[in-house]
Design an enzyme around this catalytic site. Structure first.
Site, PDB file in Angstrom:
ATOM      1  CD  GLU A 186      33.556  38.393  47.325  1.00 29.32           C
ATOM      2  OE1 GLU A 186      34.391  37.763  46.597  1.00 29.32           O
ATOM      3  OE2 GLU A 186      32.372  37.697  47.574  1.00 29.32           O
TER       4      GLU A 186
ATOM      5  CG  HIS B  55      30.583  35.328  43.734  1.00 30.62           C
ATOM      6  ND1 HIS B  55      31.903  34.820  43.237  1.00 30.62           N
ATOM      7  CD2 HIS B  55      30.721  36.148  44.564  1.00 30.62           C
ATOM      8  CE1 HIS B  55      32.482  35.281  44.276  1.00 30.62           C
ATOM      9  NE2 HIS B  55      31.768  36.090  44.977  1.00 30.62           N
TER      10      HIS B  55
ATOM     11  CE1 TYR C 135      33.835  36.688  40.120  1.00 27.18           C
ATOM     12  CE2 TYR C 135      32.596  38.356  38.767  1.00 27.18           C
ATOM     13  CZ  TYR C 135      32.528  37.302  39.396  1.00 27.18           C
ATOM     14  OH  TYR C 135      31.501  36.551  39.884  1.00 27.18           O
TER      15      TYR C 135
ATOM     16  CE  LYS D 277      28.804  34.098  39.411  1.00 29.64           C
ATOM     17  NZ  LYS D 277      29.903  33.353  38.532  1.00 29.64           N
TER      18      LYS D 277
ATOM     19  CG  ASN E  36      29.156  29.692  38.013  1.00 24.93           C
ATOM     20  OD1 ASN E  36      28.708  30.995  37.860  1.00 24.93           O
ATOM     21  ND2 ASN E  36      30.052  29.319  38.761  1.00 24.93           N
TER      22      ASN E  36
HETATM   23  N1  LIG Z   1      38.428  27.688  35.122  1.00 29.64           N
HETATM   24  C1  LIG Z   1      37.864  28.463  35.815  1.00 29.64           C
HETATM   25  N2  LIG Z   1      37.986  28.168  37.202  1.00 29.64           N
HETATM   26  C2  LIG Z   1      37.317  29.072  37.967  1.00 29.64           C
HETATM   27  N3  LIG Z   1      36.392  29.987  37.715  1.00 29.64           N
HETATM   28  C3  LIG Z   1      36.123  30.137  36.450  1.00 29.64           C
HETATM   29  C4  LIG Z   1      36.672  29.439  35.558  1.00 29.64           C
HETATM   30  N4  LIG Z   1      36.346  29.635  34.347  1.00 29.64           N
HETATM   31  C5  LIG Z   1      35.125  30.302  34.351  1.00 29.64           C
HETATM   32  N5  LIG Z   1      35.342  30.808  35.608  1.00 29.64           N
HETATM   33  C6  LIG Z   1      34.245  31.696  36.387  1.00 29.64           C
HETATM   34  O1  LIG Z   1      34.857  32.803  37.128  1.00 29.64           O
HETATM   35  C7  LIG Z   1      34.074  33.024  38.050  1.00 29.64           C
HETATM   36  C8  LIG Z   1      34.910  33.535  39.327  1.00 29.64           C
HETATM   37  O2  LIG Z   1      34.269  33.382  40.592  1.00 29.64           O
HETATM   38  P1  LIG Z   1      32.733  32.690  40.560  1.00 29.64           P
HETATM   39  O3  LIG Z   1      32.622  32.074  42.046  1.00 29.64           O
HETATM   40  O4  LIG Z   1      31.806  34.109  40.357  1.00 29.64           O
HETATM   41  O5  LIG Z   1      32.561  31.748  39.601  1.00 29.64           O
HETATM   42  C9  LIG Z   1      33.481  31.537  38.673  1.00 29.64           C
HETATM   43  C10 LIG Z   1      33.192  31.054  37.240  1.00 29.64           C
HETATM   44  O6  LIG Z   1      31.792  31.393  36.884  1.00 29.64           O
END
Ligand SMILES: Nc1ncnc2c1ncn2[C@@H]1O[C@@H]2COP(=O)(O)O[C@H]2[C@H]1O
Length: 143
Positions: A128, A117, A51, A11, A114
């Site tokens: 995906e 993904h 998303y 990311k 974070n």
């Molecule tokens: N409460 C939450 N629960 C899950 N994903 C979240 C939340 N808040 C932010 N996100 C982001 O939303 C993203 C959706 O999928 P990702 O696996 O990319 O990682 C997740 C997080 O970075």
């Protein structure tokens, strides 16, 4: 155990930290092979489409803004049990809960930014990978 493919995204926060190679190294060391890879800067429409399952969630707008804030690296990874292995290497979605030695523990600070993904199942992985790669852009390892 089954040979699987999964989608990984490095990311914008991790690209900005200049840890693309460090992250790729974790996957390769664990026996996952890159069969597709490219850097992209997502448009708002591309991020919203990727998303789409989260579009009713309160964090959706912030997620799209973050994912379009800088370039990302998308990868198709292949290997035995690749979906689970990738998730194990990444650690929990919330870096505060991620096990020591995982990518999110080492390279991320917040749940919103974070670092990586990874697909959550074989079915979502196929969808995906197809979202980002044409058939020709995924290269079976022939040696
Ligand atoms: N409460 C939450 N629960 C899950 N994903 C979240 C939340 N808040 C932010 N996100 C982001 O939303 C993203 C959706 O999928 P990702 O696996 O990319 O990682 C997740 C997080 O970075």
């Amino acid at each position: 155990m089954a040979l699987e493919r999964t989608l990984s995204i490095i990311k914008p926060d991790a690209v900005a930290k200049n840890v693309i190679g460090a992250i790729v190294n974790r996957f390769e060391t664990a026996g996952l092979r890159i069969v597709g890879q490219k850097m992209m800067h997502l448009s708002k429409e591309q991020a919203e489409g990727f998303y789409a399952e989260h579009k009713e969630r309160p964090f959706f707008a912030a997620l799209v803004e973050f994912m379009t804030s800088g370039p990302i690296v998308v990868m198709a990874l292949e290997g035995e049990d690749a979906v689970r292995k990738n998730r194990e290497i990444m650690g929990a979605t919330n870096p505060q809960e991620a096990a020591a030695g995982t990518l999110r523990a080492d390279f991320a600070e917040t749940i919103d930014e974070n670092a990586v993904h990874g697909s959550d199942a074989v079915e979502s992985a196929a969808r995906e990978i197809a979202y980002f790669f044409s058939d020709e852009e995924v290269c079976a390892r022939t040696r």
